[in-house]
Design a protein around this motif. Sequence first.
Motif, mmCIF file in Angstrom:
data_model
loop_
_atom_site.group_PDB
_atom_site.id
_atom_site.type_symbol
_atom_site.label_atom_id
_atom_site.label_comp_id
_atom_site.label_asym_id
_atom_site.label_seq_id
_atom_site.Cartn_x
_atom_site.Cartn_y
_atom_site.Cartn_z
ATOM 1 N N LEU A 140 0.759 -1.324 -0.099
ATOM 2 C CA LEU A 140 0.100 -0.036 -0.006
ATOM 3 C C LEU A 140 0.621 1.143 -0.181
ATOM 4 O O LEU A 140 1.914 1.362 0.780
ATOM 5 C CB LEU A 140 -0.902 0.037 1.061
ATOM 6 C CG LEU A 140 -1.901 -1.057 1.494
ATOM 7 C CD1 LEU A 140 -2.816 -1.070 2.664
ATOM 8 C CD2 LEU A 140 -3.031 -1.318 0.254
ATOM 9 N N LYS A 141 0.379 2.320 -0.777
ATOM 10 C CA LYS A 141 1.388 3.424 -0.787
ATOM 11 C C LYS A 141 0.459 4.634 -0.969
ATOM 12 O O LYS A 141 -0.707 4.656 -1.390
ATOM 13 C CB LYS A 141 2.023 3.512 -2.232
ATOM 14 C CG LYS A 141 3.045 2.200 -2.279
ATOM 15 C CD LYS A 141 3.788 2.407 -3.849
ATOM 16 C CE LYS A 141 4.735 1.256 -3.892
ATOM 17 N NZ LYS A 141 5.387 1.441 -5.161
ATOM 18 N N THR A 142 0.788 5.829 -0.136
ATOM 19 C CA THR A 142 0.007 6.931 -0.354
ATOM 20 C C THR A 142 0.506 7.532 -1.590
ATOM 21 O O THR A 142 1.394 7.332 -1.987
ATOM 22 C CB THR A 142 0.447 7.793 0.742
ATOM 23 O OG1 THR A 142 2.062 8.225 0.925
ATOM 24 C CG2 THR A 142 0.076 7.519 2.144
ATOM 25 N N ASP A 148 11.796 7.966 -0.112
ATOM 26 C CA ASP A 148 12.672 7.223 0.676
ATOM 27 C C ASP A 148 11.739 6.015 1.434
ATOM 28 O O ASP A 148 12.208 5.850 2.752
ATOM 29 C CB ASP A 148 13.530 7.991 1.632
ATOM 30 C CG ASP A 148 14.988 8.425 0.817
ATOM 31 O OD1 ASP A 148 14.834 8.324 -0.440
ATOM 32 O OD2 ASP A 148 15.395 9.299 1.460
ATOM 33 N N GLY A 149 10.721 5.433 0.918
ATOM 34 C CA GLY A 149 10.155 4.421 1.628
ATOM 35 C C GLY A 149 9.119 4.775 2.407
ATOM 36 O O GLY A 149 8.163 4.165 3.213
ATOM 37 N N LYS A 150 9.040 6.151 2.949
ATOM 38 C CA LYS A 150 7.971 6.859 3.763
ATOM 39 C C LYS A 150 6.757 6.760 3.034
ATOM 40 O O LYS A 150 6.654 7.337 1.874
ATOM 41 C CB LYS A 150 8.217 8.181 4.193
ATOM 42 C CG LYS A 150 9.705 7.857 5.230
ATOM 43 C CD LYS A 150 10.086 9.566 5.813
ATOM 44 C CE LYS A 150 11.418 9.157 6.470
ATOM 45 N NZ LYS A 150 12.553 8.789 5.704
ATOM 46 N N ARG A 185 15.889 -7.784 -8.630
ATOM 47 C CA ARG A 185 16.517 -6.695 -8.085
ATOM 48 C C ARG A 185 16.049 -5.420 -8.684
ATOM 49 O O ARG A 185 15.139 -5.784 -9.476
ATOM 50 C CB ARG A 185 17.837 -6.689 -8.352
ATOM 51 C CG ARG A 185 18.373 -6.930 -9.867
ATOM 52 C CD ARG A 185 19.792 -6.976 -10.602
ATOM 53 N NE ARG A 185 19.707 -7.197 -11.769
ATOM 54 C CZ ARG A 185 20.786 -7.466 -12.498
ATOM 55 N NH1 ARG A 185 22.085 -7.163 -12.081
ATOM 56 N NH2 ARG A 185 20.718 -7.605 -13.786
ATOM 57 N N GLU A 186 16.504 -4.414 -8.252
ATOM 58 C CA GLU A 186 15.947 -2.946 -8.568
ATOM 59 C C GLU A 186 16.696 -2.401 -9.544
ATOM 60 O O GLU A 186 18.099 -2.453 -9.444
ATOM 61 C CB GLU A 186 15.479 -2.111 -7.336
ATOM 62 C CG GLU A 186 14.269 -2.608 -6.632
ATOM 63 C CD GLU A 186 13.940 -1.986 -5.416
ATOM 64 O OE1 GLU A 186 13.442 -0.752 -5.846
ATOM 65 O OE2 GLU A 186 13.739 -2.218 -4.413
ATOM 66 N N LEU A 187 16.242 -1.801 -10.481
ATOM 67 C CA LEU A 187 17.034 -1.240 -11.698
ATOM 68 C C LEU A 187 16.495 0.143 -11.844
ATOM 69 O O LEU A 187 15.582 0.479 -11.289
ATOM 70 C CB LEU A 187 16.679 -2.036 -13.019
ATOM 71 C CG LEU A 187 16.978 -3.477 -13.169
ATOM 72 C CD1 LEU A 187 16.775 -3.960 -14.336
ATOM 73 C CD2 LEU A 187 18.478 -3.695 -12.823
#
Length: 385
Positions: A140-142, A148-150, A185-187
């Motif tokens: 879930l994301k606002t 930075d992940g907040k 992984r993240e690109l």
Amino acid sequence: MPQPPAPTLAVIGGGQLARMMAQPAIALGLPLRLLAEGPDVSAAQVIPDHLVGDYRDLDTLRSVTAGCAVVTFDHEHVPTDHLRALEADLAVRPGPEALVHAQDKAVMRARLAELGVPCPRNAVVRTVAEVEAFGFPCVLKTTRGGYDGKGVWMVEAAAEAHAAFDAAEAAGVQVLAEELVDFRRELSALVARSPSGQAAAYPVVASTQVDGVCLEVVAPAPDLSSELAGQAQQIALRIAGELDVTGILAVELFETTDGRVLVNELAMRPHNTGHWTQDGAVTSQFENHLRAVMDLPLGSPAPRARWTVMVNILGGPEDTGRLYDGLPHAMARDPFLRVHFYGKELRPGRKVGHVNVYGDDLDDCLERARHAAAWFRGDLGDESE
Ligand code: ADP
């Protein structure tokens, strides 16, 4: 004071990204005028022509941009309506219609779906019941205001979903649900694009995030198939063109365990995953951002070395005082080490600088960059052997 010879570029936001724009601005003879959050913030230390004020206030934005040819940004938080208002007076780059896709994750997802760009399955959710219908596990994301992940919650059951709704309600924003992507992984695919439509794509990099914060970047991403690398670059170029982005566009991607790339999110400014370009590419992302927003021909994004590793320096639990005191040892140990400090005090988890190391041997670059970052953080003991 005599008039500066070149048109002035206004920069909104006084963080490290604005600070690092100042270096190529000096080289290009491009005057910068900064709107800073406080008198001592990172970029205000190095850009003398600065005003301290609130970027959410239109009159303040107008007073800093008066007489400037172009305005650009260190962050994506300037209200969209203010950007539209400023467009009457000067070029806003990136413009509000592009920037909203970096500001609002729901708007971004809807647009990328229209363009047929591969994304994780997602939906705007209004209630916990809608999250249950979407399915667990999910993320879930606002929709606005996170960094930075907040503003990101990994959720496995209904009871865990409330925190996201509480945060969204407090901020007056919505909640987006996404499938939990099983990624290898993240690109990150970075491109610069100018108003004339010229574009330059940097090599696709691999980034390591810990608790939502970028820790390490390897350029180019090791063992990435040329097919996936090409796809990632094409996605970034396509988004930049379709959304009419000017300046740097960073497209954060997931490389899935079954060999696909999915877009995670967009940033329209120099990005942490592009800091390696300062020492590892012919033209840094900061210089190409300036060139792009001033509609100058772009510089080559080609790498200067086979490998470049960037490691962020994050504050540990306490300020060990090692940041500046650590310079003699780090520099003596590794004369090829490139150090970038942001003029910030060490606070737990805060990004205060980064190091870049380039060379032919990836393991050696990783070891040296990690060692230097750990040393500055104060994680290593006294090495005065
Ligand atoms: P922010 O806007 O705070 O940078 P992101 O959307 O990039 O937030 O998410 C932060 C981190 O959370 C990502 O770097 C990734 O590690 C993880 N993450 C985000 N979305 C997903 C997803 N759909 N599946 C798996 N992990 C995710």
